[in-house]
Design an enzyme around this catalytic site. Structure first.
Site, PDB file in Angstrom:
ATOM      1  N   ASN A 280      -2.774   3.423   4.231  1.00  0.00           N
ATOM      2  CA  ASN A 280      -3.076   4.814   3.905  1.00  0.00           C
ATOM      3  C   ASN A 280      -4.127   4.837   2.797  1.00  0.00           C
ATOM      4  O   ASN A 280      -3.813   4.726   1.610  1.00  0.00           O
ATOM      5  CB  ASN A 280      -1.807   5.546   3.472  1.00  0.00           C
ATOM      6  CG  ASN A 280      -0.845   5.744   4.622  1.00  0.00           C
ATOM      7  OD1 ASN A 280      -1.039   6.602   5.478  1.00  0.00           O
ATOM      8  ND2 ASN A 280       0.192   4.909   4.665  1.00  0.00           N
ATOM      9  N   GLU A 281      -5.369   4.949   3.204  1.00  0.00           N
ATOM     10  CA  GLU A 281      -6.488   4.887   2.273  1.00  0.00           C
ATOM     11  C   GLU A 281      -6.645   6.200   1.502  1.00  0.00           C
ATOM     12  O   GLU A 281      -6.013   7.215   1.844  1.00  0.00           O
ATOM     13  CB  GLU A 281      -7.780   4.588   3.054  1.00  0.00           C
ATOM     14  CG  GLU A 281      -7.789   3.243   3.760  1.00  0.00           C
ATOM     15  CD  GLU A 281      -7.954   2.056   2.808  1.00  0.00           C
ATOM     16  OE1 GLU A 281      -7.736   2.205   1.600  1.00  0.00           O
ATOM     17  OE2 GLU A 281      -8.288   0.966   3.301  1.00  0.00           O
ATOM     18  N   PRO A 282      -7.461   6.208   0.428  1.00  0.00           N
ATOM     19  CA  PRO A 282      -7.724   7.455  -0.301  1.00  0.00           C
ATOM     20  C   PRO A 282      -8.106   8.586   0.641  1.00  0.00           C
ATOM     21  O   PRO A 282      -8.892   8.402   1.574  1.00  0.00           O
ATOM     22  CB  PRO A 282      -8.894   7.061  -1.217  1.00  0.00           C
ATOM     23  CG  PRO A 282      -8.681   5.613  -1.479  1.00  0.00           C
ATOM     24  CD  PRO A 282      -8.143   5.056  -0.188  1.00  0.00           C
TER      25      PRO A 282
ATOM     26  N   SER B 242      -5.594  10.165   2.237  1.00  0.00           N
ATOM     27  CA  SER B 242      -4.388  10.345   3.057  1.00  0.00           C
ATOM     28  C   SER B 242      -3.497  11.413   2.451  1.00  0.00           C
ATOM     29  O   SER B 242      -3.313  11.487   1.240  1.00  0.00           O
ATOM     30  CB  SER B 242      -3.622   9.022   3.172  1.00  0.00           C
ATOM     31  OG  SER B 242      -4.384   8.033   3.832  1.00  0.00           O
TER      32      SER B 242
ATOM     33  N   THR C   3     -11.057  -2.266   0.758  1.00  0.00           N
ATOM     34  CA  THR C   3      -9.927  -2.894   1.451  1.00  0.00           C
ATOM     35  C   THR C   3     -10.408  -4.005   2.365  1.00  0.00           C
ATOM     36  O   THR C   3      -9.839  -5.109   2.393  1.00  0.00           O
ATOM     37  CB  THR C   3      -9.165  -1.841   2.271  1.00  0.00           C
ATOM     38  OG1 THR C   3      -8.638  -0.847   1.392  1.00  0.00           O
ATOM     39  CG2 THR C   3      -8.021  -2.481   3.046  1.00  0.00           C
TER      40      THR C   3
END
Length: 655
Positions: free
Chosen positions: A180-182, A184, A199
């Site tokens: 869940n990347e920035p 999300s 990432t």
């Protein structure tokens, strides 16, 4: 061991502080997530494994399924290793366990060695008695048009078991949990996501290059994770320190998805000392409340105050200390006395004689004057860390007449790109043909070149290819040593066995590794040892190499010759020591800095887009020079002498 009832399960807590005790501590008042800090990842991982095992046993006694949410990455490996040990040695059964993994790279098949399903089987599933039908890992091979439906089914399957009893998490430096990347949302569910550049960069160590890291992944959502009854999140190592602080002390934001864990009523953040170092209670404890003013903390506080106010140490006033919660360190003499003492301390760390200055009073010098000419071993984890991290000091030691030995602990072969090996192999073949003429037998070279041309990015590198890559790095290393004036017989290639796996994942440090290090120390009988204390390299080789040296020192410390041996730790390739922690500061002149750069240039295979670049786009010589200059500037800002560059060291006391 104490036992606490949490959410109906018996949880082994060992040395862990209860959340109630933690929340009552003044030192944690800036923290919004329950945190537990251990000396190292080994101890922390065992505690987590004990909690999981206790939950499994509790559920077994109740004849219920134990629903575990599992994570991948480097952080949980030791947890899984301990669970495997408990299964084999203590009879821990996984037959009642149903597992759901957080995520999977999109596009990778389950047979791919970089896939997370492969990771889970390698580290856990293949070694315990979990039922195959109870293993659930998102598939990376679902057709794109069916992904949404597949993700919904994954969510429904979790819900069909009543949700997750326990969710294990790591954290990425973007603040992602799962993938869940920035950006999300807190309510997000299982879905496909595009991976952040950072990432992918962090995960490039498991692939041949950044270009080979998948751009997308399937991941459980933040909302899915937050539904778990109990969450444990791990972070180890100093490269995680910044994101740990943002997660634990920052405001909840989709910019750092891990901050959403602040809303969960049963979450613990498990840290080691390095990952916790940026938390306010460690970074600036005087801001939190009362603290024990040790010598180290006083130095840290005075440097912090000087930097915050942009004032040299000798210009700090009583009011400056009082206004920033530091009045307790002012004695009868006030700021004047404290400033003089601190100024003298930092002044005494500076020396142009890292091997000791002959015939000089060494009372206030970091190194002994005698013996005037010392035997020295510089341990270098990879074949370039010596010149990158302490090349100026290395040169100074040689120029001042010491007997300097360099020990390259690993071959460094995995850091050589395939195209480099291919170029050297072709050159060797043509040179051999020129020398042998009609008698030339091409079989060895043809096999090697075939291996290189057909080498799959997902296979273990062959012994022959590794040998060529290792020889490339040996040649570069000895070239740099000769440039510095080191005789060939004082250059040692240890080729520690733990490193030689043919892939990024290494073996644990073994007895054979330690014996090799011990044998060299016993042969040289050094007065000084320099070792890499920079533990932030992307794949952990520095840490393993340092542990090997520490283990060797422990075994040898009763030997008579070791009573006169001092050990200095260096950094520089990935991090530098904070100025308050430096115990020996070696100034580097502009001419020496240029010669250091030329020595680094001898390592041609590590220039121009290296295999393990990390998150710093600068080449190693640029990183090194910038850090050395920054350290010199910090000394200057404190009001001390102005130098072009400085290399910093800390002493390790093993006796």
């Amino acid at each position: 061991m104490s036992v606490t009832m949490v959410k109906g399960a018996t949880i082994a807590t060992s040395k862990r502080t209860s959340r109630k005790e933690w929340s009552a501590m003044e030192s944690t008042k800036f923290e919004k997530i329950h945190t537990e800090i251990f000396e190292g990842a080994d101890e922390a991982s065992k505690i987590i494994a004990q909690e999981i095992a206790a939950l499994i046993r509790y559920k077994t006694e109740k004849n219920e399924k134990c629903i575990l949410g599992l994570a991948t990455g480097s952080s949980p490996i030791q947890v899984y290793a301990e669970l495997v040990r408990m299964h084999k040695k203590e009879g821990l059964s996984f037959q009642n366990v149903v597992s759901f993994n957080l995520d999977e790279y999109y596009g990778l098949d389950k047979t791919d060695s970089q896939s997370y399903i492969h990771f889970m089987h390698h580290h856990l599933f293949d070694h315990v008695d979990i039922l195959l039908e109870n293993i659930n890992v998102p598939s990376g091979k679902i057709a794109f048009e069916h992904i949404a439906e597949y993700c919904t089914q994954y969510e429904e399957k979790i819900e069909s078991y009543g949700g997750l009893d326990f969710q294990l998490l790591g954290i990425g430096r973007t603040g992602h949990i799962g993938f869940n990347e920035p950006g999300s949302k807190i309510s997000s569910t299982t879905r496909m996501i595009t991976l952040d550049y950072l990432t992918r960069q962090d995960n490039a160590f498991a692939f041949n290059s950044m270009a080979d890291v998948p751009r997308k992944a399937v991941t459980m959502g933040v909302g899915t994770i937050l539904k778990a009854k109990r969450i444990v999140i791990m972070a180890y190592g100093m490269k995680k320190a910044e994101i740990v602080r943002k997660t634990v002390e920052g405001e909840m934001s989709s910019d750092v998805p891990a901050t959403f864990l602040q809303q969960h009523d049963d979450v613990s953040f498990i840290l080691d000392e390095n990952s916790a170092k940026d938390l306010t209670r460690f970074e600036t404890p005087w801001i939190v409340g009362d603290c024990e003013w040790t010598k180290d903390l006083k130095r840290k506080a005075v440097v912090w105050l000087s930097q915050k106010l942009n004032k040299p140490i000798l210009k700090l006033a009583d009011r400056n200390y009082n206004d920033h919660g530091m009045s307790e360190i002012l004695g009868e003499g006030g700021a004047y006395e404290v400033n003089i003492k601190m100024f003298n301390h930092f002044q005494h760390t500076i020396t142009g004689w890292p091997g000791g200055k002959p015939n000089a009073d060494d009372t206030n010098r970091p190194e002994r004057a005698n013996p005037a000419k010392k035997r020295i071993i510089i341990f270098s984890p990879h074949p370039d860390d010596d010149v990158i991290s302490m090349g100026g000091t290395f040169l100074r030691l040689v120029d001042q007449g010491h007997e300097v030995h360099v020990a390259y602990q690993t071959s460094g072969n995995i850091a050589v790109a395939d195209h480099e090996a291919h170029r050297f192999a072709e050159f060797a073949k043509e040179l051999y043909e020129y020398a042998a003429g009609e008698k030339a037998d091409h079989k060895v070279f043809d096999k090697l070149l075939k291996d290189l041309r057909s080498k799959s990015k997902k296979e273990v590198t062959s012994v022959d290819v590794r040998k060529v890559k290792g020889l490339i790095r040996r040649g570069e290393a000895i070239s740099a040593c000769r440039y510095y004036g080191i005789p060939d017989n004082q250059v040692h290639y240890l080729d520690l066995p733990f490193y030689e796996t043919g892939k990024v994942e290494k073996h644990p440090l073994g007895k054979a590794d330690v014996e090799i290090i011990k044998n060299l120390i016993a042969e040289v009988k050094p007065h000084q040892i320099y070792a890499a204390g920079d533990l932030a390299d992307p794949h952990g080789t520095h840490e393993v190499c340092l542990k090997g040296i520490f283990a060797a020192l422990e075994d040898l410390k009763k030997q008579k010759y070791m009573k006169d041996c001092w050990v200095w730790l260096y950094r520089g390739a990935w991090h530098e020591y904070p100025i308050d922690e430096i115990e020996m500061a070696v100034p580097i002149s502009p001419e020496e800095l240029l010669k250091k750069r030329m020595a680094i240039f001898r390592h041609q295979s590590q220039k121009d887009g290296v295999v393990f670049q990390g998150d710093d786009s600068r080449e190693f010589w640029q990183r090194s020079e910038d850090r050395n200059k920054e350290t010199a500037q910090m000394y200057d800002n404190l009001g001390l002498a102005e130098y072009e560059a400085i290399e910093g060291f800390r002493r390790y006391h093993f006796l």
